[in-house]
Scaffold this motif. Structure first.
Motif, short mmCIF file in Angstrom:
data_model
loop_
_atom_site.label_atom_id
_atom_site.label_comp_id
_atom_site.label_asym_id
_atom_site.label_seq_id
_atom_site.Cartn_x
_atom_site.Cartn_y
_atom_site.Cartn_z
N ALA B 144 -64.91 22.41 -66.04
CA ALA B 144 -64.46 23.73 -66.49
C ALA B 144 -65.29 24.84 -65.85
O ALA B 144 -66.49 24.68 -65.67
N VAL B 145 -64.64 25.93 -65.54
CA VAL B 145 -65.26 27.14 -65.00
C VAL B 145 -65.91 26.86 -63.63
O VAL B 145 -67.11 26.98 -63.43
N ARG B 162 -70.21 24.79 -61.32
CA ARG B 162 -69.71 25.39 -62.56
C ARG B 162 -70.57 26.59 -62.86
O ARG B 162 -71.80 26.52 -62.81
N GLU B 163 -69.91 27.70 -63.16
CA GLU B 163 -70.66 28.92 -63.39
C GLU B 163 -71.06 29.02 -64.86
O GLU B 163 -70.23 29.29 -65.72
N GLN B 183 -62.42 29.56 -61.78
CA GLN B 183 -62.95 30.87 -62.15
C GLN B 183 -62.67 31.87 -61.02
O GLN B 183 -62.65 31.49 -59.83
#
Ligand code: FAD
Lengths: 317, 263
Positions: B144-145, B162-163, B183
């Motif tokens: 995710a992200v 991932r951020e 993102q």
């Protein structure tokens, strides 16, 4: 089935603030359901974390001593097993980048409804009403569901829990299927360094998507020059490559606390506000009088930045 | 390799609007390609241009109206599109994460992609959960992200960043097949060229009902209902400066001088 299970968050050896906020949210909810508040702390130095998490209102803390850092597979499996063991009514998880990396998977695995990014929670024991925002904060909504659920909690919406508690701390015996862990964290990197540290600035002239084009950025720079201030921005400006990453204010950028923060053409999305709400004086220049930034601004001009900004620069020349 | 991209048409709201019941009145609403999905489409098209993907397919849950948004994604380089709609979806006020997951799962089973890209969230209801729930449902891996994806996909592994919060990025290796939630900032989404727009008109856009996908209509009812919508009560005591730009700029200048931050 009246208990609440809240999952805490940590990174690189530190519990994150949301871990103490989720205790407050969980306690409020457990008071309404008449159940106990269970916390889980997964991976890392869990015993040390558990001691810190033992605050007022926590009934039990379950430690899952497996791995050092966050891995979504470990978290999903651990939370699923905790759920099976404890049978809580509600599971709360942080609406953090990591929370969103496992909570939806747990909900799907357990066939539970999930509601994300809650800013308010209320239950009569059967129906859970969750307050959340839509359209980038322009409206607030209430969504309702029956029975058990998993909810992710927005950070900084509930106060941090204080006071020492006397929770029962126990090591939860988890069985992790390593074969099912198809993702591996290989490291971390800090980004957004460079010449300018906006978190040190006294005055920030901050620009958002209202500026429309890269060619218009100079009018912001001219104002900053006239004020001897530093230029910062919201995320889209950095995404577009109009300013470097070290200028980004917000959740995934920098947290800033200047004396004066001038938000120009910035709507005030929650992830932006997370980075600048601690500013001493906030001034918003925005054509939209209903933009969420107005809720935290001290002063506002509801007008076109292309008229106001040059006029302002001129007064200092 | 085949890539499936979820594409959503999101509702946009004008500055001034009115709420009717649990919705914003139609005349204040517009429609646009979800910002995060725009980056997901771009990433898929770039993977195709790099010779890694043979086909990029988009999937959208939405009524016929949103075909212009789907054509935008096709104009940017996706090869074909699937749109899922059904009378049963007409009256659903919240299509919750579970319902979306059930529908998308059926599409994935038909299409059998190696990689699924979704936006991190949608700009209107911002659930931010569909991609990860879908991955779990399919038994796919996920991340995710994601704000960076290495384009070699070496040995069936996607190396991503991932951020996380506060300017920290996590480096993660994800085994394919996988779902990545994309993102903004991962790339620079292209504008559709005139040629692209023309070509998009001829690209296949396949419409499927729940029955075609073998999804039970009861699945879309979801567990969550929307009971209230209102403008958030403002607790602010903001001072609004009135007048023309000269006047308001003058008042702001005065404040800045008072605060000692301006010459
Ligand atoms: C996981 C995650 C992390 C994120 N992290 C961050 C982060 O760190 N920082 C961040 O900023 N965002 C972040 N975001 C993005 C955030 O959700 C918003 O998309 C973003 O902050 C919007 O930027 P904006 O206010 O500049 O643009 P918009 O929301 O598009 O707002 C533009 C504003 O300009 C106004 N405007 C337009 N024209 C004019 C004009 N001529 N004169 C005056 N006003 C005008 C409009 O009324 C509007 O209010 C993150 C999102 C996610 C999902």
């Amino acid at each position: 089935m009246t208990d609440v299970l809240a999952i805490t968050d940590h990174r690189r050896g530190e519990l994150r603030d949301i871990s103490y906020e989720i205790i407050t949210a969980g306690r409020e909810l457990a008071d309404e359901t008449g159940g106990d508040l269970h916390l889980a702390v997964i991976s890392g130095t869990v015993d040390e974390f558990a001691e810190k998490l033992d605050r007022d209102g926590v009934d039990a803390i379950h430690t899952v001593d497996y791995g050092e850092e966050f891995n979504h597979g470990v978290y999903s499996q651990a939370v699923t097993q905790l759920y099976d063991e404890l049978a809580p009514q509600y599971v709360l998880a942080p609406n953090s980048v990591n929370g969103l990396d496992y909570a939806p998977a747990v909900a799907n695995e357990l066939d539970l409804p999930i509601v994300t990014d809650a800013v308010g929670l209320e239950t009569d024991g059967d129906t859970l009403a969750v307050t959340r925002e839509m359209f980038g904060g322009k409206v607030e909504t209430t969504t309702e569901l029956e029975g058990e659920a998993i909810v992710t909690i927005r950070s900084a919406e509930w106060p941090v829990a204080e006071g020492t508690g006397d929770a029962a701390i126990d090591a939860f015996d988890v069985e992790i299927d390593e074969g099912a862990l198809g993702s591996t964290v290989t490291g971390f990197e800090e980004v957004g360094g460079g010449d300018v540290d906006i978190s040190e600035a006294d005055v920030l002239v901050s620009v958002g998507r209202g500026i429309e084009e890269e060619d218009n950025i100079p009018i912001i720079e001219e104002l900053a020059d006239a004020l001897d201030a530093t230029v910062s921005s919201s995320r889209p400006i950095v995404d577009n490559g109009w300013l470097p990453k070290n200028r980004q204010v917000g959740q995934s950028g920098k947290v800033v606390t200047p004396d004066v923060y001038i938000a120009i053409g910035i709507s005030g999305a929650v992830q932006h506000v997370a980075g600048m709400k601690g500013s001493d004086t906030i001034v918003a220049i925005n054509t939209d009088p209903n933009a969420p930034i107005m809720d935290i601004a001290d002063y506002a001009i509801h007008d076109d930045l292309f008229d106001v900004v040059p006029a302002l620069t001129e007064t200092f020349e | 390799m085949k890539i499936l991209v979820t594409v959503k048409e999101v509702a946009t709201v004008e500055d001034e609007f009115e709420i009717e019941g649990t919705a914003i009145a139609d005349q204040y609403l517009g429609a646009d390609l979800n910002e995060w999905d725009d980056y997901a489409v771009e990433e898929a098209v770039q993977l195709q241009e790099a010779g890694l993907a043979d086909e990029v397919v988009t999937v959208t849950i939405g009524p016929e109206d949103c075909e212009q948004t789907i054509r935008q994604a096709l104009a940017k380089g996706a090869d074909r599109a699937i749109r899922v709609w059904d009378d049963a979806l007409e009256d659903v006020d919240v299509l919750d994460v579970g319902a979306k997951t059930d529908i998308l799962e059926a599409v994935v089973e038909d299409e059998d992609p190696d990689l699924i890209l979704t936006g991190v969230q949608s700009g209107d209801d911002s659930w931010g959960a569909t991609g990860v729930a879908l991955a779990e449902d399919l038994g796919f891996e996920w991340a995710a992200v994601v704000n960076h994806l290495e384009h070699d996909l070496d040995d069936g592994v996607a190396s991503v960043r991932r951020e996380l919060e506060g300017g920290v990025e996590e480096l993660t290796d994800v085994e394919l097949p996988a779902v990545l939630t994309i993102q903004t900032g991962i790339n620079e989404p292209r504008y559709a060229s005139l040629r692209g727009i023309r070509q998009a008109q001829r690209k296949p856009l396949d419409v499927q009902g729940l029955g075609d996908l073998g999804v039970d209509a009861a699945a879309v009812e979801g567990a969550v209902t929307l009971t209230e919508m209102y403008e958030p009560e403002s607790e602010s005591d903001v001072t609004v400066w009135e007048g023309g730009a000269e006047d308001t700029a003058g008042q702001l200048a005065e404040l800045l001088r008072e605060k000692g931050v301006a010459p």
